[in-house]
Design a protein around this motif. Sequence first.
Motif, PDB file in Angstrom:
ATOM      1  N   ARG A  38      47.996 108.629  37.806  1.00 44.96           N
ATOM      2  CA  ARG A  38      46.960 108.847  37.132  1.00 44.96           C
ATOM      3  C   ARG A  38      46.878 108.070  35.823  1.00 44.96           C
ATOM      4  NH1 ARG A  38      45.406 114.513  34.809  1.00 44.96           N
ATOM      5  NH2 ARG A  38      47.454 114.358  33.919  1.00 44.96           N
ATOM      6  N   ALA A  39      47.961 107.905  35.207  1.00 46.62           N
ATOM      7  CA  ALA A  39      48.230 106.937  34.203  1.00 46.62           C
ATOM      8  C   ALA A  39      48.028 105.431  34.291  1.00 46.62           C
ATOM      9  CB  ALA A  39      49.694 107.094  33.488  1.00 46.62           C
ATOM     10  N   GLY A  40      47.192 104.953  33.409  1.00 47.75           N
ATOM     11  CA  GLY A  40      46.989 103.308  33.673  1.00 47.75           C
ATOM     12  C   GLY A  40      47.823 102.506  33.589  1.00 47.75           C
ATOM     13  N   GLU A  41      48.956 102.844  32.884  1.00 50.41           N
ATOM     14  CA  GLU A  41      50.021 101.825  32.573  1.00 50.41           C
ATOM     15  C   GLU A  41      51.456 102.561  32.895  1.00 50.41           C
ATOM     16  OE1 GLU A  41      50.041 102.065  27.983  1.00 50.41           O
ATOM     17  OE2 GLU A  41      48.419 100.651  29.038  1.00 50.41           O
ATOM     18  N   ALA A  42      52.460 101.540  32.877  1.00 49.37           N
ATOM     19  CA  ALA A  42      53.911 102.414  33.002  1.00 49.37           C
ATOM     20  C   ALA A  42      53.978 103.745  32.126  1.00 49.37           C
ATOM     21  CB  ALA A  42      54.832 101.399  32.541  1.00 49.37           C
ATOM     22  N   LEU A  43      54.426 104.671  32.947  1.00 51.90           N
ATOM     23  CA  LEU A  43      54.640 105.953  31.965  1.00 51.90           C
ATOM     24  C   LEU A  43      55.856 105.661  30.966  1.00 51.90           C
ATOM     25  CD1 LEU A  43      54.826 108.260  35.098  1.00 51.90           C
ATOM     26  CD2 LEU A  43      53.050 107.858  33.475  1.00 51.90           C
ATOM     27  N   ALA A  44      55.558 106.294  29.964  1.00 47.90           N
ATOM     28  CA  ALA A  44      56.488 106.230  28.781  1.00 47.90           C
ATOM     29  C   ALA A  44      57.329 107.531  28.400  1.00 47.90           C
ATOM     30  CB  ALA A  44      56.020 105.764  27.498  1.00 47.90           C
ATOM     31  N   SER A  45      58.300 107.347  28.301  1.00 46.20           N
ATOM     32  CA  SER A  45      59.395 108.829  28.107  1.00 46.20           C
ATOM     33  C   SER A  45      58.877 109.511  27.190  1.00 46.20           C
ATOM     34  CB  SER A  45      60.825 108.226  27.792  1.00 46.20           C
ATOM     35  OG  SER A  45      61.539 109.318  27.554  1.00 46.20           O
ATOM     36  N   ARG A 102      65.356 107.029  31.614  1.00 42.93           N
ATOM     37  CA  ARG A 102      66.469 106.511  32.328  1.00 42.93           C
ATOM     38  C   ARG A 102      66.581 106.589  33.685  1.00 42.93           C
ATOM     39  NH1 ARG A 102      70.776 103.394  30.566  1.00 42.93           N
ATOM     40  NH2 ARG A 102      72.390 103.584  31.935  1.00 42.93           N
ATOM     41  N   ALA A 103      66.286 108.080  34.145  1.00 40.40           N
ATOM     42  CA  ALA A 103      66.034 108.439  35.804  1.00 40.40           C
ATOM     43  C   ALA A 103      64.646 107.717  36.413  1.00 40.40           C
ATOM     44  CB  ALA A 103      65.789 109.854  35.717  1.00 40.40           C
ATOM     45  N   TYR A 104      63.755 107.742  35.499  1.00 37.64           N
ATOM     46  CA  TYR A 104      62.561 107.096  36.030  1.00 37.64           C
ATOM     47  C   TYR A 104      62.890 105.440  36.185  1.00 37.64           C
ATOM     48  CZ  TYR A 104      57.669 105.289  35.590  1.00 37.64           C
ATOM     49  OH  TYR A 104      56.482 104.429  35.883  1.00 37.64           O
ATOM     50  N   GLY A 105      63.536 105.115  35.276  1.00 37.96           N
ATOM     51  CA  GLY A 105      63.985 103.403  35.456  1.00 37.96           C
ATOM     52  C   GLY A 105      64.531 103.066  36.765  1.00 37.96           C
ATOM     53  N   PHE A 106      65.574 103.882  36.981  1.00 41.32           N
ATOM     54  CA  PHE A 106      66.106 103.690  38.356  1.00 41.32           C
ATOM     55  C   PHE A 106      65.555 103.786  39.626  1.00 41.32           C
ATOM     56  CE2 PHE A 106      70.103 104.615  35.877  1.00 41.32           C
ATOM     57  CZ  PHE A 106      70.945 103.606  36.069  1.00 41.32           C
ATOM     58  N   LEU A 107      64.315 105.135  39.370  1.00 42.47           N
ATOM     59  CA  LEU A 107      63.615 105.316  40.742  1.00 42.47           C
ATOM     60  C   LEU A 107      62.668 104.123  40.615  1.00 42.47           C
ATOM     61  CD1 LEU A 107      63.583 108.949  40.409  1.00 42.47           C
ATOM     62  CD2 LEU A 107      64.515 107.798  42.220  1.00 42.47           C
ATOM     63  N   ARG A 108      62.025 103.652  39.773  1.00 35.00           N
ATOM     64  CA  ARG A 108      60.839 102.959  39.597  1.00 35.00           C
ATOM     65  C   ARG A 108      61.144 101.724  40.263  1.00 35.00           C
ATOM     66  NH1 ARG A 108      57.233 100.455  40.840  1.00 35.00           N
ATOM     67  NH2 ARG A 108      55.207 100.192  39.714  1.00 35.00           N
TER      68      ARG A 108
END
Length: 410
Positions: A38-45, A102-108
């Motif tokens: 849904r979010a229009g841009e990269a999700l922020a922590s 950090r976890a999001y970064g690895f997966l993304r």
Amino acid sequence: MGHGTQQRRAVVIGGSLGGLFAGLLLARAGWDVVICERAGEALASRGAGIVTHPEMHAAMVAAGADPGDGLGITVEGRVVLDRDGRPLCAVDDPHVLTSWGRAYGFLRRACPDGIYHHGKALARIEQVPGQVIAHFEDGSRETGSILVAADGAQSTARRLLFPEAGLAYAGYCAWRGMVDEGLLTPGTHARLMRRVAFCLPTGEQMLGYPVAGADEDIRPGRQRFNFVWYRPVDAEAGRRHLFTASDGTDHGFAIPPHRIRPDLVAEARSDAARLLAPAFAEVVARTPQPFLQAIFDLETPAMTVGRVAFLGDAAFVARPHVGMGVTKAAGDAMALVEALSQAPDIDAGLAAYAARRHEFGRRVVRRGRHLGAYMQAQQLSPEERLQAERHRSPEAVMNETAVLAGIERW
Ligand SMILES: Cc1cc2nc3c(=O)[nH]c(=O)nc-3n(C[C@H](O)[C@H](O)[C@H](O)COP(=O)(O)OP(=O)(O)OC[C@H]3O[C@@H](n4cnc5c(N)ncnc54)[C@H](O)[C@@H]3O)c2cc1C
């Protein structure tokens, strides 16, 4: 084994950790995948900490997002401090703590090009034999052989399919916050940055541990200390008092940090000095902008409806004491892909997934309720009171918070 000639296309709703685990694992199992966020841009922590477990690490490796030794910060163990800052009990138990970002970064970064789409807000689900169609608010649609609802605690998919299943307020809220390790005095730094630390004023719980600092940096010197301070708050007057801004706006159960009244932050700081070990009082005093989080939980009535599978927080929201939000989402995704790979067809695969994960999710929620019961502002049932007594000794809090072992007994 497999699906014969069945079309295998998955529409994943939600591109946070649960959606990424599901999307990556399904893609690696040969599915055609689209992840719709849904979010229009990269999700922020949101910047708070995440407890990891070996199961989460294993799921990252299986998803092609191996973090190696770099997932987070390893602490030596746990300690409970008394009001004067003396250790009441301690245990050695090395553990990796990380941040959502950090976890999001690895997966993304492990996502193949072209499968992850922003600005796609699910609005409606249509099921026809053998297919499911996701309709989005922008008028577009995606058709799949399954839809994976990984759209979190406020899941649209759940609201559409189970309108009666709502989040239940636990009866307590948490003051949370983070402070750069460089802002701590050397004594506090030494006491708090190497272990998960607890302090247990009557009916409350403070805990904290180191997390990544700015830009998800985990190098020594760049880390932050992250705290969560649970305090009972009754659902009516207490909630209104905490969540009403200076201009009188009532923010329900979610107030943006900058809208929290300064007098409440000052009151929390003076309560911290009165009730908590000095090191924790210092952390609360030096945290630039503490924020508030109300604690909820929720159980989904079913893990699947036709070709829709619920996963992660869309299915079960447990109180944070179990420390399992991300690991549960990862485990759901692993179980879903395994079940779909082993079953003779998609419907049998979804049924196997539901059989495996529904009871597990219920146990996790139940365990979270018991661990947190002693902090509830509202009346407890006799059974809850019995459990609450059992879980509020310093040793029990230290040994049972965010521990996976024994979850099958709940
Ligand atoms: C930006 C962000 C930061 C977070 N930070 C922390 C943290 O610091 N500590 C912590 O313990 N937990 C954090 N969480 C929550 C944590 O990720 C979850 O508790 C857990 O990992 C389960 O993840 P999930 O993917 O099931 O749900 P969530 O992480 O809640 O993700 C749900 C996703 O679905 C999307 N979504 C919602 N509705 C729709 C819709 N209608 N259509 C399409 N997409 C939709 C949301 O934008 C979100 O990206 C964070 C979540 C997010 C989204």
